[in-house]
Design a protein around this motif. Structure first.
Motif, PDB file in Angstrom:
ATOM      1  N   PRO A  61       0.763  -1.168   0.154  1.00  0.00           N
ATOM      2  CA  PRO A  61      -0.016  -0.211  -0.128  1.00  0.00           C
ATOM      3  C   PRO A  61       0.993   1.377  -0.014  1.00  0.00           C
ATOM      4  O   PRO A  61       2.228   1.132   0.315  1.00  0.00           O
ATOM      5  CB  PRO A  61      -0.776  -0.202   1.322  1.00  0.00           C
ATOM      6  N   PRO A  62       0.385   2.413  -0.375  1.00  0.00           N
ATOM      7  CA  PRO A  62       1.271   3.801  -0.551  1.00  0.00           C
ATOM      8  C   PRO A  62       1.458   3.864   0.965  1.00  0.00           C
ATOM      9  O   PRO A  62       1.093   3.985   1.841  1.00  0.00           O
ATOM     10  CB  PRO A  62       0.001   4.528  -0.761  1.00  0.00           C
ATOM     11  N   GLY A  63       2.811   4.430   1.007  1.00  0.00           N
ATOM     12  CA  GLY A  63       3.522   4.905   2.438  1.00  0.00           C
ATOM     13  C   GLY A  63       4.015   3.541   3.057  1.00  0.00           C
ATOM     14  O   GLY A  63       4.827   3.770   3.783  1.00  0.00           O
ATOM     15  N   GLN A  64       3.965   2.336   2.672  1.00  0.00           N
ATOM     16  CA  GLN A  64       4.311   1.274   3.445  1.00  0.00           C
ATOM     17  C   GLN A  64       5.668   0.709   2.875  1.00  0.00           C
ATOM     18  O   GLN A  64       6.451  -0.040   3.291  1.00  0.00           O
ATOM     19  CB  GLN A  64       3.599   0.110   3.205  1.00  0.00           C
ATOM     20  N   GLY A  65       5.970   0.923   1.329  1.00  0.00           N
ATOM     21  CA  GLY A  65       7.243   0.625   0.944  1.00  0.00           C
ATOM     22  C   GLY A  65       8.357   1.822   0.654  1.00  0.00           C
ATOM     23  O   GLY A  65       8.194   2.757   1.556  1.00  0.00           O
ATOM     24  N   PRO A  66       9.583   1.598   0.174  1.00  0.00           N
ATOM     25  CA  PRO A  66      10.536   2.467   0.061  1.00  0.00           C
ATOM     26  C   PRO A  66      10.097   3.681  -0.772  1.00  0.00           C
ATOM     27  O   PRO A  66       9.359   3.509  -1.748  1.00  0.00           O
ATOM     28  CB  PRO A  66      11.789   1.721  -0.542  1.00  0.00           C
ATOM     29  N   ALA A  67      10.861   4.889  -0.748  1.00  0.00           N
ATOM     30  CA  ALA A  67      10.542   5.938  -1.441  1.00  0.00           C
ATOM     31  C   ALA A  67      10.845   5.973  -2.675  1.00  0.00           C
ATOM     32  O   ALA A  67      10.270   6.403  -3.891  1.00  0.00           O
ATOM     33  CB  ALA A  67      11.168   7.269  -0.981  1.00  0.00           C
ATOM     34  N   ASP A  68      11.924   4.803  -3.254  1.00  0.00           N
ATOM     35  CA  ASP A  68      12.396   4.709  -4.679  1.00  0.00           C
ATOM     36  C   ASP A  68      12.651   3.237  -4.737  1.00  0.00           C
ATOM     37  O   ASP A  68      13.051   2.453  -3.741  1.00  0.00           O
ATOM     38  CB  ASP A  68      13.448   5.647  -4.785  1.00  0.00           C
ATOM     39  N   GLY A  69      12.505   2.532  -5.911  1.00  0.00           N
ATOM     40  CA  GLY A  69      12.906   1.279  -5.898  1.00  0.00           C
ATOM     41  C   GLY A  69      11.744   0.363  -5.673  1.00  0.00           C
ATOM     42  O   GLY A  69      10.745   0.846  -5.588  1.00  0.00           O
ATOM     43  N   VAL A  70      12.251  -0.953  -5.658  1.00  0.00           N
ATOM     44  CA  VAL A  70      10.959  -1.952  -5.269  1.00  0.00           C
ATOM     45  C   VAL A  70      11.570  -2.900  -4.282  1.00  0.00           C
ATOM     46  O   VAL A  70      12.710  -3.161  -4.244  1.00  0.00           O
ATOM     47  CB  VAL A  70      10.742  -2.724  -6.562  1.00  0.00           C
ATOM     48  N   ILE A  71      10.760  -3.568  -3.737  1.00  0.00           N
ATOM     49  CA  ILE A  71      10.990  -4.728  -2.904  1.00  0.00           C
ATOM     50  C   ILE A  71      10.769  -5.933  -3.590  1.00  0.00           C
ATOM     51  O   ILE A  71       9.714  -6.194  -4.269  1.00  0.00           O
ATOM     52  CB  ILE A  71       9.975  -4.612  -1.798  1.00  0.00           C
ATOM     53  N   VAL A  72      11.637  -6.744  -3.633  1.00  0.00           N
ATOM     54  CA  VAL A  72      11.450  -7.985  -4.506  1.00  0.00           C
ATOM     55  C   VAL A  72      11.668  -9.330  -3.312  1.00  0.00           C
ATOM     56  O   VAL A  72      12.543  -9.248  -2.269  1.00  0.00           O
ATOM     57  CB  VAL A  72      12.884  -8.329  -5.316  1.00  0.00           C
ATOM     58  N   ALA A  73      10.876 -10.131  -3.533  1.00  0.00           N
ATOM     59  CA  ALA A  73      10.940 -11.492  -2.720  1.00  0.00           C
ATOM     60  C   ALA A  73      12.073 -12.435  -3.006  1.00  0.00           C
ATOM     61  O   ALA A  73      12.560 -12.449  -4.062  1.00  0.00           O
ATOM     62  CB  ALA A  73       9.688 -12.211  -2.827  1.00  0.00           C
ATOM     63  N   ARG A  74      12.983 -12.717  -1.917  1.00  0.00           N
ATOM     64  CA  ARG A  74      13.867 -13.762  -1.825  1.00  0.00           C
ATOM     65  C   ARG A  74      13.416 -15.183  -2.034  1.00  0.00           C
ATOM     66  O   ARG A  74      11.985 -15.426  -1.744  1.00  0.00           O
ATOM     67  CB  ARG A  74      14.868 -13.625  -0.608  1.00  0.00           C
ATOM     68  N   PRO A  75      14.162 -16.126  -2.412  1.00  0.00           N
ATOM     69  CA  PRO A  75      13.797 -17.349  -2.676  1.00  0.00           C
ATOM     70  C   PRO A  75      13.062 -17.831  -1.343  1.00  0.00           C
ATOM     71  O   PRO A  75      11.919 -18.659  -1.435  1.00  0.00           O
ATOM     72  CB  PRO A  75      14.652 -18.212  -3.006  1.00  0.00           C
ATOM     73  N   GLU A  76      13.539 -17.647  -0.266  1.00  0.00           N
ATOM     74  CA  GLU A  76      12.989 -18.399   0.848  1.00  0.00           C
ATOM     75  C   GLU A  76      11.693 -17.878   1.206  1.00  0.00           C
ATOM     76  O   GLU A  76      10.807 -18.538   1.932  1.00  0.00           O
ATOM     77  CB  GLU A  76      13.885 -17.901   2.170  1.00  0.00           C
ATOM     78  N   ALA A  77      11.376 -16.212   0.858  1.00  0.00           N
ATOM     79  CA  ALA A  77       9.918 -15.918   1.104  1.00  0.00           C
ATOM     80  C   ALA A  77       9.052 -16.406   0.275  1.00  0.00           C
ATOM     81  O   ALA A  77       7.846 -16.793   0.499  1.00  0.00           O
ATOM     82  CB  ALA A  77      10.086 -14.238   0.819  1.00  0.00           C
ATOM     83  N   LEU A  78       9.376 -16.740  -1.126  1.00  0.00           N
ATOM     84  CA  LEU A  78       8.560 -17.592  -1.961  1.00  0.00           C
ATOM     85  C   LEU A  78       8.366 -19.034  -1.721  1.00  0.00           C
ATOM     86  O   LEU A  78       7.106 -19.364  -1.755  1.00  0.00           O
ATOM     87  CB  LEU A  78       9.227 -17.271  -3.444  1.00  0.00           C
ATOM     88  N   ASP A  79       9.403 -19.518  -1.145  1.00  0.00           N
ATOM     89  CA  ASP A  79       9.018 -20.747  -0.633  1.00  0.00           C
ATOM     90  C   ASP A  79       8.154 -21.008   0.543  1.00  0.00           C
ATOM     91  O   ASP A  79       7.139 -21.591   0.560  1.00  0.00           O
ATOM     92  CB  ASP A  79      10.639 -21.518   0.026  1.00  0.00           C
ATOM     93  N   LEU A  80       8.219 -19.985   1.446  1.00  0.00           N
ATOM     94  CA  LEU A  80       7.545 -20.028   2.743  1.00  0.00           C
ATOM     95  C   LEU A  80       5.968 -19.785   2.241  1.00  0.00           C
ATOM     96  O   LEU A  80       5.013 -20.207   2.676  1.00  0.00           O
ATOM     97  CB  LEU A  80       7.725 -18.833   3.579  1.00  0.00           C
TER      98      LEU A  80
END
Length: 208
Positions: A157-176
């Protein structure tokens, strides 16, 4: 000294009895069970996710054992029918849990099938539920200037992520998340396995 030997014998007998009743007997019971119709073995990715579920401590705050209606209103909470032994044939060891700081998760894959929802919830639970006391797991994700081919970007949601760039899931997050999506025991229990044969479908929880 004369009392030490009887005490040791008594302690050994209690330990042997507890091992028999709490470890050996249940293992024999499960070995005799056939899988609940509809239950599938875990895939390799789901097993890796199961390891993450243990490593991240999810088992300390979530159970995997919806109870019968005469024990708790779990069906009314949308957690599904009471679990039966054959639901755990492929779980070694089982992860029943003893605490319910958070909701029961045995059927979370049916209630919340969205990968995007789970990733956002893992990255920052309060982005989904402001009142949540669940810890965030930002180390299971990576902050990048831009997504690369094959990256799974976390939708926040707006305001919950970084001001720039993106957050990407690591393999362990995808596995979980894949393991959580696989947690679905909403198919009917074998005939006679439940005292109350009524079946309750899990309700849908809030979506992002």
């Amino acid at each position: 000294m004369n009392r030490l030997v009887p005490l040791m014998i008594l302690a050994s007998a209690i330990l042997a009895f507890a091992t028999l009743m709490l470890v050996i007997a249940p293992a024999i019971q499960i070995d005799r069970e056939s899988p609940t119709p509809g239950l599938q073995p875990y895939t390799e990715q789901e097993l890796r996710g199961r390891e993450q579920y243990v490593a991240q401590g999810c088992v300390y705050c979530h159970s995997q054992q919806p109870r019968a209606q005469d024990q708790a209103p779990d069906a009314d909470r949308g957690w599904g029918r009471a679990a039966v032994a054959s639901d755990y044939v492929y779980d070694t060891p089982h992860l029943l849990g003893t605490m319910r700081t958070g909701p029961d998760l045995l059927n979370v894959g049916a209630r919340l099938p969205s990968q995007a929802w789970h990733l956002a919830h893992l990255y920052q639970p309060r982005a989904i539920f402001p009142w949540s006391i669940m810890p965030a797991y930002p180390y299971m994700f990576e902050h990048k200037a831009a997504a690369a081919a094959g990256d799974v970007v976390v939708e926040l949601p707006p305001g919950q992520g970084p001001a720039d760039g993106v957050i990407v899931a690591r393999p362990e997050a995808l596995d979980l998340v894949r393991y959580l999506q696989a947690m679905d025991r909403t198919f009917p229990a074998p005939a006679g396995a439940l005292r109350d044969e009524g079946y309750a479908k899990p309700k849908k929880e809030g979506q992002p």
